[in-house]
Design a protein around this motif. Structure first.
Motif, PDB file in Angstrom:
ATOM      1  N   VAL A 172      34.306 137.347  12.179  1.00 29.58           N
ATOM      2  CA  VAL A 172      32.909 137.609  11.796  1.00 29.58           C
ATOM      3  C   VAL A 172      32.580 139.056  12.109  1.00 29.58           C
ATOM      4  O   VAL A 172      32.781 139.517  13.239  1.00 29.58           O
ATOM      5  CB  VAL A 172      31.947 136.659  12.538  1.00 29.58           C
ATOM      6  N   SER A 173      32.081 139.767  11.114  1.00 29.92           N
ATOM      7  CA  SER A 173      31.786 141.191  11.300  1.00 29.92           C
ATOM      8  C   SER A 173      30.300 141.498  11.316  1.00 29.92           C
ATOM      9  O   SER A 173      29.912 142.620  11.652  1.00 29.92           O
ATOM     10  CB  SER A 173      32.463 142.012  10.189  1.00 29.92           C
ATOM     11  N   GLU A 174      29.447 140.531  10.980  1.00 29.18           N
ATOM     12  CA  GLU A 174      28.012 140.821  10.935  1.00 29.18           C
ATOM     13  C   GLU A 174      27.228 139.519  11.096  1.00 29.18           C
ATOM     14  O   GLU A 174      27.613 138.463  10.575  1.00 29.18           O
ATOM     15  CB  GLU A 174      27.638 141.494   9.616  1.00 29.18           C
ATOM     16  N   ASP A 176      23.149 138.370  10.593  1.00 31.77           N
ATOM     17  CA  ASP A 176      21.900 138.885  10.034  1.00 31.77           C
ATOM     18  C   ASP A 176      20.911 137.740   9.845  1.00 31.77           C
ATOM     19  O   ASP A 176      21.242 136.727   9.209  1.00 31.77           O
ATOM     20  CB  ASP A 176      22.167 139.577   8.690  1.00 31.77           C
ATOM     21  N   LYS A 183      22.704 134.570   8.606  1.00 32.38           N
ATOM     22  CA  LYS A 183      23.849 134.790   7.722  1.00 32.38           C
ATOM     23  C   LYS A 183      24.996 135.427   8.496  1.00 32.38           C
ATOM     24  O   LYS A 183      24.815 136.423   9.198  1.00 32.38           O
ATOM     25  CB  LYS A 183      23.433 135.680   6.554  1.00 32.38           C
ATOM     26  N   THR A 185      28.734 137.208   8.066  1.00 30.67           N
ATOM     27  CA  THR A 185      29.726 137.816   7.182  1.00 30.67           C
ATOM     28  C   THR A 185      31.101 137.518   7.753  1.00 30.67           C
ATOM     29  O   THR A 185      31.448 137.971   8.844  1.00 30.67           O
ATOM     30  CB  THR A 185      29.514 139.331   7.068  1.00 30.67           C
ATOM     31  N   CYS A 187      35.330 137.174   7.382  1.00 34.20           N
ATOM     32  CA  CYS A 187      36.553 137.641   6.723  1.00 34.20           C
ATOM     33  C   CYS A 187      37.669 136.641   7.006  1.00 34.20           C
ATOM     34  O   CYS A 187      37.893 136.257   8.164  1.00 34.20           O
ATOM     35  CB  CYS A 187      36.945 139.029   7.232  1.00 34.20           C
ATOM     36  N   VAL A 203      36.098 137.952   1.670  1.00 36.14           N
ATOM     37  CA  VAL A 203      34.924 138.008   2.542  1.00 36.14           C
ATOM     38  C   VAL A 203      33.868 137.057   1.986  1.00 36.14           C
ATOM     39  O   VAL A 203      33.700 136.960   0.767  1.00 36.14           O
ATOM     40  CB  VAL A 203      34.357 139.442   2.639  1.00 36.14           C
ATOM     41  N   GLU A 205      29.744 135.293   2.778  1.00 35.44           N
ATOM     42  CA  GLU A 205      28.479 135.314   3.513  1.00 35.44           C
ATOM     43  C   GLU A 205      27.959 133.879   3.565  1.00 35.44           C
ATOM     44  O   GLU A 205      27.564 133.330   2.538  1.00 35.44           O
ATOM     45  CB  GLU A 205      27.475 136.250   2.850  1.00 35.44           C
ATOM     46  N   SER A 207      25.380 130.985   5.383  1.00 33.42           N
ATOM     47  CA  SER A 207      24.095 130.874   6.070  1.00 33.42           C
ATOM     48  C   SER A 207      24.003 129.578   6.868  1.00 33.42           C
ATOM     49  O   SER A 207      24.507 128.533   6.438  1.00 33.42           O
ATOM     50  CB  SER A 207      22.946 130.939   5.059  1.00 33.42           C
ATOM     51  N   TRP A 482      33.741 133.018  -1.270  1.00 39.43           N
ATOM     52  CA  TRP A 482      34.596 134.183  -1.074  1.00 39.43           C
ATOM     53  C   TRP A 482      34.478 135.159  -2.245  1.00 39.43           C
ATOM     54  O   TRP A 482      34.293 134.768  -3.391  1.00 39.43           O
ATOM     55  CB  TRP A 482      36.060 133.764  -0.940  1.00 39.43           C
ATOM     56  N   PRO A 488      36.336 144.516   6.214  1.00 41.99           N
ATOM     57  CA  PRO A 488      34.998 144.680   6.793  1.00 41.99           C
ATOM     58  C   PRO A 488      34.991 144.867   8.295  1.00 41.99           C
ATOM     59  O   PRO A 488      33.959 145.186   8.863  1.00 41.99           O
ATOM     60  CB  PRO A 488      34.324 143.352   6.428  1.00 41.99           C
TER      61      PRO A 488
END
Length: 818
Positions: A172-174, A176, A183, A185, A187, A203, A205, A207, A482, A488
């Motif tokens: 997980v890189s983010e 939000d 959410k 992000t 990979c 990648v 996203e 929720s 995906w 990322p």
């Protein structure tokens, strides 16, 4: 906390996160990190269960319509896995995401470090209770890898029963928050090993209604060849360090947290009666003896109460004062007589109160009565290490800080309070208040109803449950949204130019083991006729990096003959898809570097893998992998016997050339034991390492067998002064020269009792197993006699109490045993 307070709301507030804009995120929570004052395994689990129960009590895991909330959990360490299992059992639909191939990875390769659930609370009543007492994923004190297997079994059974999806090897890189959702992000690290992943990866996203970030800590930094020890605290120590450190040397420890203080104890203490190498499992015995001092419990509790509310107030001065001199009588027998002095380079505040009381107390008494001193000052830098020569440096400054990889910030953090009050020193007590609040968050806040809901009967195989979880998670993740994207992940790790050599080291050892005709698949490597591969997790822990960081470096480094691959490997009844690192076998075979014990011990660590099995009886345990088959019969016998000690890789590495020569000439009948006795120092060290570990085994047969193994290494004569075996027997077992083999044989076959470290009482141990008679016929023929021939223990029989058993010596015990 008062019982009348809104504890569910307070627990949620303490775990709440802030977004990048500094605003509170009501749907995002943080477990684990530098903001928590106690990060023991059991404390992290307690916070995780508290958070799950608070979310349940406030109706956030299941909606008013009865529909389960979707919960994303980032990080599958002890905290993340425990929360995911608990939230799933309480009705939520949980997706657990982690970049490793198995949950709870930190302790996976740690056989020397010892975990105790309550020792942190010494001297508070109950500190010596060996079970954690948790409503799920409960465990008992023991070596870290063994505790990890118990946690892993508990997680697998609980997660399979609840609504948990386990997505391994996803990064997980983010994080939000927007529009009432959180959410992530994500990979798919598996996509980095596919042929078309050179420029892009998958990648998605995704929720969720709620998200819990439990990424914990980055691995501790490696400080290269300039230090005696650095990198992960959880790695095993080399037996060579045990032997070398028995000599008079000066050491400098950089850092003053619990990891640093643990190393201080290892260097300064040597076990009861100054005869054993000190290890953490002895702490319960020492802690019990300390409390024999008059009023020590009350005095220590008074000091601890005095530092409450004042962050970082040192306790060295208080515990080093004359009022605690009474404890030195208990400590005196544990002091290493030949210690060359230890210097601890601390920061500006010495012995912070988040180090547990027993460590701080012992450190203070060592400064008062031995050649140990603490130096306070500015943070010590890696560039300063050469200036400490010839002192041997142990680097224990704690984990690398997260910078770009910090997904969210905790709402209640000491750093925030410190920044806000930097200009007002008179308000520094607020920092202590933050500490106290975080410390209180580990206290159990669940009730009998929670225990009922979280109870999981062991009615199925944990191995099967784990395989089903991973297979189900793979299927679910394939349904994520995906899309192709650039890499990322942003990582904090500096370049590691030696990474290709480290991979070749591991591949070379794997190649020397898996050289049988059929493919050999264990938990960490795969070898067949035309390829050798090591798992991504294995390389990551060997390099003190995360899997994401290893992939990032390999994507940016041209390493000929080394590439990421996606391999289907058998796990139980099915195949699972995991990222591995494949190495050109010709390059691996030609690689000449010789890795040390730390790398060797990684290679054969157990896990949920082919060859593991689960006993569904009252005791849960994993059986060993089947031993590998080579073309050398002596090696096969040794492999089968010694696999549990994780030293077979070292043994085979040493003898790889000998095996090749024996196969070619078919004339050598020389056994590995003979080779060790005749001067192969590296092989001898490997065998002594194995036997040293077996002496620490609680199993009576293993203990007696190890004594016979040492007797066999000594042989029928005792004329090899200065050999590895001689140094080990003299410095670790304190066995004087003479009839050592005979003394060891008589001890192995004589009456033994177990020393209970908690009570100090001697518990009779079963007689030797007749199987021992077939293990070392040569040495038995030379030294064996009637078990009770009037001198049953011989001259200079060592005291084995610090290995959990010792030789009994009274006529009564001998008569009862006979």
């Amino acid at each position: 906390m008062s019982v009348n307070r809104d504890w569910p709301g307070l627990v949620l507030r303490l775990a709440q996160a802030r977004g990048g804009d500094g605003q509170l995120c009501p749907q995002t929570f943080v477990l684990g990190g530098s903001h928590e004052t106690r990060v023991t395994v059991v404390a992290q689990q307690a916070r995780a269960i508290n958070l799950a129960w608070a979310l349940h009590r406030t109706g956030r895991l299941v909606g008013r319509d009865g529909k389960p909330s979707s919960v994303g959990v980032v990080g599958a360490g002890a905290a993340g896995a425990t929360f995911a299992a608990a939230a799933g059992l309480l009705g939520a639909n949980v997706t657990l995401v982690d970049e490793h191939e198995e949950p709870i990875t930190t302790q996976r390769w740690s056989f020397d470090r010892y975990l105790h659930p309550n020792l942190f609370d010494w001297p508070v009543e109950g500190w010596n209770q060996e079970r954690a007492g948790l409503p799920l994923m409960d465990w008992a004190a023991g070596p870290s890898a063994r505790v990890r297997l118990e946690l892993l079994a508990g997680f697998a059974l609980a997660a399979a029963r609840g609504g948990v999806t386990w997505c391994s090897q996803h990064s997980v890189s983010e994080v939000d928050s927007a529009d009432g959702k959180v959410k992530l992000t994500v990979c798919d690290l598996r996509s980095t090993a596919e042929p078309d992943a050179a420029g892009s990866v998958r990648v998605a996203e995704e929720s969720y209604d709620l998200v819990v970030v439990a990424t914990g800590f980055l691995p501790e930094p490696r400080v290269g060849d300039r230090t005696t020890m650095s990198g992960s605290y959880w790695k095993d120590n080399d037996l060579a360090q045990v032997l070398d450190d028995s000599e008079q040397r000066h050491h400098t420890i950089v850092g003053d947290g619990d990891g640093a203080l643990t190393e201080l104890l290892r260097l300064s203490l040597i076990g009861r009666e100054a005869k054993r190498e000190f290890n953490q499992s002895m702490l319960t015995t020492l802690a019990t003896q300390l409390l024999d001092a008059d009023r020590l419990r009350e005095d220590v509790l008074s000091v601890e109460a005095g530092i409450s509310g004042t962050r970082g107030k040192g306790t060295l001065h208080a515990y080093a004062s004359g009022s605690f001199d009474g404890a030195d009588d208990s400590l005196r027998d544990w002091l290493r007589p030949s210690a060359g002095g230890v210097e601890v380079r601390a920061g500006r505040v010495t012995s912070l109160r988040n180090a547990f009381a027993l460590n701080r107390f012992l450190a203070a008494r060592l400064t008062a009565g031995s050649s140990v001193r603490f130096l306070r000052g500015a943070p010590f830098l890696e560039a300063d290490v050469p200036a400490l020569a010839p002192s041997r440096v142990v680097w224990r400054t704690g984990p690398r800080p997260r910078v770009r990889t910090l997904l969210v910030r905790p709402a209640l953090a000491v750093k925030d309070a410190g920044d806000a009050l930097a200009g007002d020193p008179s308000r520094q007590d607020v920092l202590g208040t933050v500490d106290d609040l975080m410390d209180a968050s580990r206290e159990p806040r669940w009730d009998a109803r929670a225990r009922e809901l979280l109870a999981v009967p062991a009615e199925e195989s944990a191995l099967k449950a784990a395989v089903d979880l991973e297979r189900g998670g793979l299927a679910v993740s394939r349904g994520f949204g995906w899309k192709p994207a650039g890499w990322p992940a942003s990582v904090d790790a500096p370049p590691l130019p030696e990474l290709p050599d480290m991979i070749l080291d591991l591949a070379r050892m794997a190649l020397s083991i898996g050289n049988g005709p059929p493919p050999e698949v264990w938990s960490n490597f795969l070898v067949n006729h035309d390829s050798v591969a090591v798992s991504l997790d294995l390389v990551a822990v060997a390099a003190d990096r995360t899997p994401t960081e290893i992939i990032d470096q390999l994507r940016r480094t041209d390493a000929p003959g080394i590439r990421l691959v996606l391999i289907h490997v058998p796990r139980g009844p099915s195949d699972l898809e995991r990222v591995w690192i494949r190495v050109d076998p010709a390059q691996a075979a030609a690689h000449l570097s010789k890795p040390g014990w730390t790398a060797v011990s990684l290679l054969l660590a157990p896990g949920f893998a082919a060859g593991d099995s689960f006993d569904d009886g009252e005791t849960r345990r994993f059986e060993s992998h089947a031993a590998p088959r080579t073309e050398d019969s002596a090696l096969d016998v040794l492999a089968e016997r010694l696999l549990n000690e994780r030293a077979i890789a070292s043994t085979q590495w040493v003898t790889a050339d000998r095996i090749t020569a024996a196969v070619a000439e078919r004339s050598s009948e020389q056994t590995l034991l003979q080779a060790a006795r005749e001067g192969d120092a590296r092989l001898e060290r490997a065998l002594v390492t194995v036997l040293h570990r077996r002496l620490g085994d609680g199993d009576p047969y293993e203990f007696r067998s190890a004594l016979l193994g040492l007797a066999a290494l000594v042989g029928t004569d005792d004329d090899r002064p200065g050999s590895v075996t001689d140094v080990y027997l003299a410095t670790v077992l304190a066995l004087p020269a003479g009839d050592r083999a005979g003394a060891l044989v008589r001890a192995a076959l004589g009456p033994l009792v177990r020393l209970d470290p908690a009570t100090g009482e001697l518990v009779p141990l079963s007689r030797y197993d007749d199987r021992l008679r077939s293990e070392s016929p040569e040495v038995l023929a030379a030294h064996d006699g009637p078990p009770h021939d009037g001198a049953p223990h011989g001259r200079g029989v060592p005291d084995f109490s610090d290995f959990a058993v010792r030789v009994s010596s009274t006529d009564t015990e001998r008569a009862e045993d006979a």
